[in-house]
Design a protein around this motif. Structure first.
Motif, PDB file in Angstrom:
ATOM      1  N   THR A   1       0.875  -1.177   0.000  1.00 22.48           N
ATOM      2  CA  THR A   1       0.000   0.000   0.000  1.00 22.48           C
ATOM      3  C   THR A   1       0.909   1.223   0.000  1.00 22.48           C
ATOM      4  N   ASP A   2       0.316   2.408  -0.030  1.00 23.33           N
ATOM      5  CA  ASP A   2       1.130   3.625   0.041  1.00 23.33           C
ATOM      6  C   ASP A   2       1.918   3.704   1.346  1.00 23.33           C
ATOM      7  N   ALA A   3       1.455   3.005   2.379  1.00 21.84           N
ATOM      8  CA  ALA A   3       2.115   3.074   3.678  1.00 21.84           C
ATOM      9  C   ALA A   3       2.908   1.814   4.033  1.00 21.84           C
ATOM     10  N   ALA A   4       2.952   0.842   3.128  1.00 22.63           N
ATOM     11  CA  ALA A   4       3.639  -0.415   3.440  1.00 22.63           C
ATOM     12  C   ALA A   4       4.339  -0.963   2.207  1.00 22.63           C
ATOM     13  N   PHE A   5       5.613  -1.302   2.389  1.00 22.75           N
ATOM     14  CA  PHE A   5       6.366  -1.909   1.296  1.00 22.75           C
ATOM     15  C   PHE A   5       7.381  -2.895   1.863  1.00 22.75           C
ATOM     16  N   VAL A   6       7.898  -3.733   0.996  1.00 24.66           N
ATOM     17  CA  VAL A   6       8.845  -4.776   1.391  1.00 24.66           C
ATOM     18  C   VAL A   6      10.192  -4.471   0.743  1.00 24.66           C
ATOM     19  N   VAL A   7      11.257  -4.526   1.554  1.00 24.17           N
ATOM     20  CA  VAL A   7      12.614  -4.378   1.032  1.00 24.17           C
ATOM     21  C   VAL A   7      13.318  -5.722   1.105  1.00 24.17           C
ATOM     22  N   ARG A   8      14.285  -5.910   0.222  1.00 20.32           N
ATOM     23  CA  ARG A   8      15.045  -7.162   0.184  1.00 20.32           C
ATOM     24  C   ARG A   8      16.525  -6.840   0.199  1.00 20.32           C
ATOM     25  N   ASP A   9      17.248  -7.595   1.037  1.00 21.60           N
ATOM     26  CA  ASP A   9      18.697  -7.438   1.129  1.00 21.60           C
ATOM     27  C   ASP A   9      19.270  -8.736   1.678  1.00 21.60           C
ATOM     28  N   ALA A  10      20.375  -9.181   1.140  1.00 22.03           N
ATOM     29  CA  ALA A  10      21.002 -10.430   1.580  1.00 22.03           C
ATOM     30  C   ALA A  10      21.447 -10.373   3.037  1.00 22.03           C
ATOM     31  N   ASP A  11      21.684  -9.185   3.571  1.00 24.02           N
ATOM     32  CA  ASP A  11      22.124  -9.057   4.957  1.00 24.02           C
ATOM     33  C   ASP A  11      20.988  -9.191   5.973  1.00 24.02           C
ATOM     34  N   LEU A  12      19.747  -9.181   5.513  1.00 21.67           N
ATOM     35  CA  LEU A  12      18.614  -9.354   6.419  1.00 21.67           C
ATOM     36  C   LEU A  12      18.455 -10.825   6.767  1.00 21.67           C
ATOM     37  N   THR A  13      18.044 -11.121   7.975  1.00 18.43           N
ATOM     38  CA  THR A  13      17.886 -12.505   8.425  1.00 18.43           C
ATOM     39  C   THR A  13      16.979 -13.298   7.499  1.00 18.43           C
ATOM     40  N   ASP A  14      15.815 -12.751   7.172  1.00 20.35           N
ATOM     41  CA  ASP A  14      14.874 -13.431   6.273  1.00 20.35           C
ATOM     42  C   ASP A  14      14.991 -12.932   4.839  1.00 20.35           C
ATOM     43  N   GLU A  15      15.982 -12.111   4.570  1.00 19.39           N
ATOM     44  CA  GLU A  15      16.247 -11.474   3.284  1.00 19.39           C
ATOM     45  C   GLU A  15      15.195 -10.441   2.889  1.00 19.39           C
ATOM     46  N   ALA A  16      14.055 -10.398   3.598  1.00 21.10           N
ATOM     47  CA  ALA A  16      13.018  -9.408   3.296  1.00 21.10           C
ATOM     48  C   ALA A  16      12.520  -8.801   4.603  1.00 21.10           C
ATOM     49  N   LEU A  17      12.103  -7.533   4.538  1.00 19.45           N
ATOM     50  CA  LEU A  17      11.623  -6.833   5.715  1.00 19.45           C
ATOM     51  C   LEU A  17      10.451  -5.942   5.321  1.00 19.45           C
ATOM     52  N   LEU A  18       9.386  -6.011   6.107  1.00 24.16           N
ATOM     53  CA  LEU A  18       8.231  -5.152   5.909  1.00 24.16           C
ATOM     54  C   LEU A  18       8.534  -3.790   6.506  1.00 24.16           C
TER      55      LEU A  18
END
Length: 86
Positions: A10-27
């Motif tokens: 939504t306009d207020a929620a998105f997902v980022v992805r990075d190999a350094d994140l534990t689950d590789e994705a973060l809300l």
């Protein structure tokens, strides 16, 4: 943290992805402005919380609960600042 936008919910929620994140994705919850678009690179600063759709839906106008099921009970970031790198 700096990461790439994977998808916008939504306009207020998105997902980022990075190999350094534990689950590789973060809300990321960002009520301040419309979400950037994939595959933009963003730097976000804020507070890490445990995500609960039930507790956060009204505050952030999250919409349908379906896209958030994989994040329930996991870490999410409430952004105080979002910088989009173009």
């Amino acid at each position: 943290m700096t990461a790439a936008i994977e998808r916008v919910i939504t306009d207020a929620a998105f997902v980022v992805r990075d190999a350094d994140l534990t689950d590789e994705a973060l809300l990321v919850l960002s009520p301040a402005s419309p979400a950037p678009e994939p595959p933009q690179l963003v730097t976000v600063r804020g507070t890490v919380i445990q995500f609960s759709y039930r507790e956060l839906d009204d505050r952030y106008s999250l919409g349908s609960g379906g896209p958030y099921r994989t994040f329930e009970g996991k870490r999410a970031l409430v952004a105080a600042e979002v910088t989009v790198w173009e």
